[in-house]
Design a protein around this motif. Structure first.
Motif, PDB file in Angstrom:
ATOM      1  N   LEU A 280       0.887  -1.091  -0.141  1.00 23.76           N
ATOM      2  CA  LEU A 280      -0.068  -0.155  -0.069  1.00 23.76           C
ATOM      3  C   LEU A 280       1.018   1.233  -0.241  1.00 23.76           C
ATOM      4  N   VAL A 281       1.737   1.209   1.072  1.00 20.76           N
ATOM      5  CA  VAL A 281       2.689   2.352   1.057  1.00 20.76           C
ATOM      6  C   VAL A 281       3.460   2.553  -0.357  1.00 20.76           C
ATOM      7  N   THR A 282       3.979   1.632  -0.967  1.00 20.15           N
ATOM      8  CA  THR A 282       5.016   1.579  -1.910  1.00 20.15           C
ATOM      9  C   THR A 282       4.245   2.240  -3.137  1.00 20.15           C
ATOM     10  N   ARG A 283       3.113   1.467  -3.261  1.00 18.36           N
ATOM     11  CA  ARG A 283       2.157   2.240  -4.663  1.00 18.36           C
ATOM     12  C   ARG A 283       1.529   3.432  -4.215  1.00 18.36           C
ATOM     13  N   THR A 284       1.646   3.968  -3.184  1.00 15.26           N
ATOM     14  CA  THR A 284       0.817   5.497  -3.051  1.00 15.26           C
ATOM     15  C   THR A 284       1.750   6.323  -2.878  1.00 15.26           C
ATOM     16  N   PRO A 285       2.053   7.430  -3.665  1.00 20.71           N
ATOM     17  CA  PRO A 285       3.137   8.344  -3.613  1.00 20.71           C
ATOM     18  C   PRO A 285       3.103   9.091  -2.247  1.00 20.71           C
ATOM     19  N   ALA A 286       1.969   9.675  -1.988  1.00 21.61           N
ATOM     20  CA  ALA A 286       1.415  10.579  -1.041  1.00 21.61           C
ATOM     21  C   ALA A 286       2.037   9.749   0.502  1.00 21.61           C
ATOM     22  N   LEU A 287       1.730   8.345   0.554  1.00 18.50           N
ATOM     23  CA  LEU A 287       2.393   7.719   1.677  1.00 18.50           C
ATOM     24  C   LEU A 287       3.642   7.449   1.723  1.00 18.50           C
ATOM     25  N   ARG A 288       4.519   7.313   0.559  1.00 22.90           N
ATOM     26  CA  ARG A 288       5.747   7.160   0.601  1.00 22.90           C
ATOM     27  C   ARG A 288       6.199   8.327   0.948  1.00 22.90           C
ATOM     28  N   ASP A 289       5.933   9.406   0.462  1.00 24.41           N
ATOM     29  CA  ASP A 289       6.553  10.927   0.952  1.00 24.41           C
ATOM     30  C   ASP A 289       6.172  11.146   2.259  1.00 24.41           C
ATOM     31  N   TYR A 290       5.126  10.785   2.918  1.00 25.18           N
ATOM     32  CA  TYR A 290       4.802  11.341   4.091  1.00 25.18           C
ATOM     33  C   TYR A 290       5.470  10.410   5.300  1.00 25.18           C
ATOM     34  N   GLY A 291       5.513   9.280   5.019  1.00 23.23           N
ATOM     35  CA  GLY A 291       6.499   8.263   5.815  1.00 23.23           C
ATOM     36  C   GLY A 291       7.730   8.403   5.840  1.00 23.23           C
ATOM     37  N   GLN A 292       8.660   8.926   4.868  1.00 21.57           N
ATOM     38  CA  GLN A 292       9.771   9.357   4.926  1.00 21.57           C
ATOM     39  C   GLN A 292       9.894  10.513   5.435  1.00 21.57           C
ATOM     40  N   LYS A 293       9.149  11.577   5.319  1.00 25.16           N
ATOM     41  CA  LYS A 293       9.460  12.972   6.058  1.00 25.16           C
ATOM     42  C   LYS A 293       9.123  12.487   7.515  1.00 25.16           C
ATOM     43  N   MET A 294       8.184  11.683   8.133  1.00 23.27           N
ATOM     44  CA  MET A 294       8.246  11.401   9.265  1.00 23.27           C
ATOM     45  C   MET A 294       9.514  10.797   9.979  1.00 23.27           C
ATOM     46  N   TRP A 295       9.900   9.631   9.144  1.00 22.02           N
ATOM     47  CA  TRP A 295      11.108   9.167   9.750  1.00 22.02           C
ATOM     48  C   TRP A 295      12.292   9.841   9.887  1.00 22.02           C
ATOM     49  N   LEU A 296      12.512  10.846   8.922  1.00 25.57           N
ATOM     50  CA  LEU A 296      13.659  11.575   8.888  1.00 25.57           C
ATOM     51  C   LEU A 296      13.686  12.619  10.114  1.00 25.57           C
ATOM     52  N   ARG A 297      12.401  12.518  10.546  1.00 25.33           N
ATOM     53  CA  ARG A 297      12.181  13.887  11.991  1.00 25.33           C
ATOM     54  C   ARG A 297      13.301  13.227  12.951  1.00 25.33           C
ATOM     55  N   HIS A 298      13.628  11.932  13.014  1.00 29.49           N
ATOM     56  CA  HIS A 298      14.314  11.343  13.809  1.00 29.49           C
ATOM     57  C   HIS A 298      15.986  11.414  13.834  1.00 29.49           C
ATOM     58  N   THR A 299      16.594  12.183  12.714  1.00 27.39           N
ATOM     59  CA  THR A 299      17.626  12.476  12.412  1.00 27.39           C
ATOM     60  C   THR A 299      18.285  13.087  13.419  1.00 27.39           C
ATOM     61  N   THR A 300      17.862  14.038  14.188  1.00 28.69           N
ATOM     62  CA  THR A 300      18.557  14.855  15.253  1.00 28.69           C
ATOM     63  C   THR A 300      18.601  13.890  16.506  1.00 28.69           C
TER      64      THR A 300
END
Length: 208
Positions: free
Chosen positions: A126-146
């Motif tokens: 579902l995530v892989t084939r849905t661009p909005a979910l792919r982008d949102y999920g990665q944005k949320m994940w990168l919030r953990h960088t700091t």
């Protein structure tokens, strides 16, 4: 996001929560479960917010109190994910490098490996084939960088603002995204971490 056995935290049991907090958590879980069920059945873009609210037996106002945007309905465990991510570095076995610990985390968490879990496989698709979910999920994940960069600095004895720690944290979190379009995601993530580990080890050797 469907819960798997990798979601189980270790350490002391959390303090008991009050009745109001339990009710809020139950409502949030009911909404997220209803949304995921509908998304998996019909596709993310084909399901409306009102349908999800009706399926969870809540108002749309209540839904938006828990999930401010539609994409958030799919990614509802960010705090747990950061806890496990940081623990992977802090609690790594003696002798294991930081990049190796992050590689293991990437390959054994829900970012890449479903371990035969059909529900997770459907979620990943579902995530892989849905661009909005792919982008949102990665944005949320990168919030953990700091937070991850800070732990890497602590564990390697480097300054808190060391750019090498920030770079390792960022690219370690980015690595799983490269696996999405590929049929062999584990191989892709392994190759990415080969580069990260080689670079990190070269840095450590140059300072020895």
């Amino acid at each position: 996001m469907p819960r798997t056995t990798t979601d189980t935290a270790t350490g002391p049991s959390p303090a008991p929560v009050g009745r109001r907090e339990r009710k809020k958590a139950a409502t949030r879980r009911a909404i997220a479960d209803a949304a995921l069920r509908l998304f998996l059945e019909r596709g993310y873009d084909e399901v409306g917010i009102r349908e999800i609210a009706d399926a969870a037996d809540v108002s749309t106002t209540t839904l938006f109190k828990h999930f401010p945007v539609k994409e958030a309905l799919v990614f509802d465990e960010e705090t747990d994910r950061e806890t496990h991510l940081l623990a992977a570095v802090r609690e790594r076995p003696e002798g294991r490098s930081i990049p190796a610990a992050l590689r293991e985390h990437a390959l054994t968490t829900r970012l890449v490996s479903a371990d035969g879990d059909a529900r997770f496989a459907a979620f990943t698709d579902l995530v892989t084939r849905t661009p909005a979910l792919r982008d949102y999920g990665q944005k949320m994940w990168l919030r953990h960088t700091t937070a991850l960069a800070r732990v890497i600095a602590e564990e390697s004895g480097r300054p808190a603002d060391d750019p090498a720690c920030t770079a390792l944290a960022h690219f370690a979190l980015e690595a799983p995204r490269a696996a999405y379009p590929h049929a062999t995601p584990r191989e892709v993530v392994d190759r990415a971490f080969d580069l990260l580990e080689e670079g990190w080890n070269a840095l450590v050797r140059s300072e020895a």
